[in-house]
Design an enzyme around this catalytic site. Structure first.
Site, PDB file in Angstrom:
ATOM      1  N   ASP A 195       0.816  -1.219   0.000  1.00 16.00           N
ATOM      2  CA  ASP A 195       0.000   0.000   0.000  1.00 16.00           C
ATOM      3  C   ASP A 195       0.851   1.271   0.000  1.00 16.00           C
ATOM      4  O   ASP A 195       0.388   2.337   0.390  1.00 16.00           O
ATOM      5  CB  ASP A 195      -0.973  -0.018   1.188  1.00 16.00           C
ATOM      6  CG  ASP A 195      -0.253  -0.130   2.516  1.00 16.00           C
ATOM      7  OD1 ASP A 195       0.978  -0.345   2.506  1.00 16.00           O
ATOM      8  OD2 ASP A 195      -0.915   0.002   3.558  1.00 16.00           O
ATOM      9  N   HIS A 224      25.275   3.528 -15.790  1.00 16.74           N
ATOM     10  CA  HIS A 224      24.226   4.022 -14.890  1.00 16.74           C
ATOM     11  C   HIS A 224      24.187   3.149 -13.640  1.00 16.74           C
ATOM     12  O   HIS A 224      23.180   2.522 -13.313  1.00 16.74           O
ATOM     13  CB  HIS A 224      22.869   4.078 -15.602  1.00 16.74           C
ATOM     14  CG  HIS A 224      22.766   5.233 -16.549  1.00 16.74           C
ATOM     15  ND1 HIS A 224      21.677   5.457 -17.353  1.00 16.74           N
ATOM     16  CD2 HIS A 224      23.620   6.255 -16.809  1.00 16.74           C
ATOM     17  CE1 HIS A 224      21.882   6.564 -18.072  1.00 16.74           C
ATOM     18  NE2 HIS A 224      23.051   7.061 -17.756  1.00 16.74           N
TER      19      HIS A 224
HETATM   20  N1  GLY Z   1      22.966  11.072 -15.649  1.00 18.24           N
HETATM   21  C1  GLY Z   1      22.599  10.466 -16.858  1.00 18.24           C
HETATM   22  C2  GLY Z   1      23.385  10.994 -17.977  1.00 18.24           C
HETATM   23  O1  GLY Z   1      24.455  11.484 -17.762  1.00 18.24           O
HETATM   24  O2  GLY Z   1      22.955  11.041 -19.092  1.00 18.24           O
END
Ligand code: GLY
Ligand code: MN
Ligand code: MN
Length: 492
Positions: free
Chosen positions: A71, A295
């Protein structure tokens, strides 16, 4: 003389009173007062209307609420196109923008209408205040604002429009007990516009109406959002300044043995200290070869090693606008010879792109400029043999718009005045690379934010140290966090 004195005294008294009052207002303010103005949003809607073809209508939906677990939902974030055009930061809403004035059954003709969440005392006790139609009228300046439940009764014949522009729907909306949540608004729209979906709620044998257009709106919005107005630039510059301040504080506070999470926390604490409401994207804090994951957002390494570099790619979101800044620094405060070679290669690549950063330059030329420098340097250091191998260690693009999205909507043809872009070359040498072992595990990205001006650029993120010397110098400075030592917690 006497007279002058009493005037001065009264003026000082008035000034003091004004200061006290404005301080009191500040403390009682429910939310920051420097969001985009309602005039900004109205003007943007007008600009969109001017682009639209005769006889058309554009339909926008708010972002869905997304479930985190059970929830608990994720913190709500508005769809940036919806926000850009309305300033509305709540879910369950639909906006219609008409090219031409529409006849109202009573009252004046209108060319835009918004349906929003109804006020609801009980819901507001749990999940926060709602503007409701009255708030949307008073604060956001809409003349035609209604509760979401009215949308199903709203008499609109979508077949009469030359084109109905909308973005294709994401398939992650849920149906709540509420009969005017996003699910229902989309369902109503599908029925009204004859855009059938074969599922258990809408079963139709009909073909979609042929005036439906799910691609053009993206182009319109790219053209609008890619060029920033003065109001947007003020907020975006603040997001950049705050993000630079985070980098500066970490450069002073960083010590071997800290965790990636702790370093992330220092950045994010600075963001919050400056009242940034959010992050523009999940923070990337990767020590050593973790930096090779472009990333990397796990940020899970419990102790960073003094001999490594740490790559930190973070952006504060301030009033909706996000920065995107990366710094890579030596954890022990001093680059070793190999780290310095790779770092300066990336820096030179960025500097090379900066020399052509001006209106008229194709986006692609920026990438090519950085690739050339990096390829040459990698060949000189025996890391690659041929120029075309550069993609192995520099596998991403170098430049993108920033704004309400970190990878913002914008046209990617040539640079134009008042675009805001990043230049972010990098070199990543994974541990298993077929190179001299001394290079393995080195990852460097340098990312800065630039406003394109009439004849060149303004380097918005220059307050975050960038050269080897600037970084090594600042890392010798003391930090306010040096004395922030918490007791060790032991498991029972
Ligand atoms: N922070 C994601 C990029 O540098 O594109
Ligand atoms: Mn970026
Ligand atoms: Mn980035």
């Amino acid at each position: 003389m006497q007279n002058h004195f009493s005037i001065l005294k009264r003026a000082l008294h008035f000034l003091l009173l004004t200061l006290i009052i404005s301080e009191a207002i500040g403390q009682n303010q429910l939310q920051p007062s420097d969001f985009l103005s309602k005039d900004f949003h109205a003007e943007r809607r007008q600009k969109l209307r001017e682009k639209m073809t005769p006889g058309s209508v554009a339909v926008f939906f708010a972002n869905p609420v997304r479930n985190r677990a059970n929830d608990v939902d994720y913190n709500y974030h508005q769809d940036p196109d919806f926000y850009y055009l309305t300033g509305y930061r709540e879910p369950n809403a639909v906006l219609l923008i008409f090219k031409e004035k529409q006849k109202a059954p009573s009252g004046p003709d209108y060319d835009e209408i918004i349906f929003v969440q109804a006020r609801n005392e009980r819901a507001e006790t749990w999940t926060g205040r709602r503007l409701g139609p009255a708030g949307v009228t008073a604060q956001l300046g809409f003349k035609m604002a209604f509760n979401g439940a009215e949308f199903s009764r709203y008499p609109i014949d979508f077949s009469k429009f030359s084109q109905v522009f909308f973005h294709e729907f994401q398939n992650d909306v849920r149906n709540e007990a509420d009969s005017a949540d996003l699910y229902d608004l989309i369902l109503q729209f599908r029925r009204k516009a004859n855009y059938p979906e074969v599922n258990d709620l809408v079963i139709s044998q009909e073909k979609p109406a042929n005036n439906l257009n799910i691609s053009q709106l993206e182009t319109y919005m790219e053209e609008l959002r890619g060029i920033k107005t003065k109001e947007e630039l003020d907020l975006l510059s603040m997001a950049v300044k705050i993000s630079c301040a985070g980098q500066v504080e970490v450069m002073k506070a960083l010590k071997p043995g800290m965790s990636e999470r702790e370093i992330q926390g220092i950045h994010e604490f600075v963001f919050k200290k400056y009242q940034a409401e959010d992050l523009g994207y999940p923070s990337i804090v990767g020590a050593g070869h973790n930096g090779c994951i472009l990333h990397y957002t796990e940020n899970y390494r419990p102790q960073v090693d003094g001999k490594d570099l740490i790559l930190m790619d973070l952006g504060a979101e301030y009033r909706g606008y996000t920065a995107d800044i990366t710094r890579t620094i030596p954890i022990n405060g001093k680059f070793n010879p190999e780290q310095k070679i790779i770092y300066e290669l990336v820096l030179n690549a960025q500097e090379q792109a900066m020399t052509i950063c001006k209106p008229g330059t194709p986006f692609r030329d920026l990438l090519v400029a950085t690739q050339k420098v990096i390829a040459k340097g990698l060949m000189e250091n025996g890391i690659i043999k041929e120029e075309k191998e550069v993609r192995k260690y520099y596998p991403h693009g170098c430049c993108h718009h920033i704004g309400l999205d970190v990878h913002d909507r914008g046209v990617y043809d040539k640079l134009e005045e008042n675009m805001v872009i990043t230049i972010e070359p990098g070199i990543y040498i994974p541990l298993d690379s077929n190179v001299d072992p001394k290079w393995r595990g080195i990852a460097v990205r340098i990312e800065d934010d630039y406003l394109i001006t009439k004849s060149g650029y303004e380097h918005l993120s220059k307050s975050a140290p960038r050269t080897v010397k600037e970084i090594e110098d600042i890392m010798t400075l003391p930090s306010a966090l040096d004395d922030f030592i918490l007791p060790t917690l032991k498991k029972d």
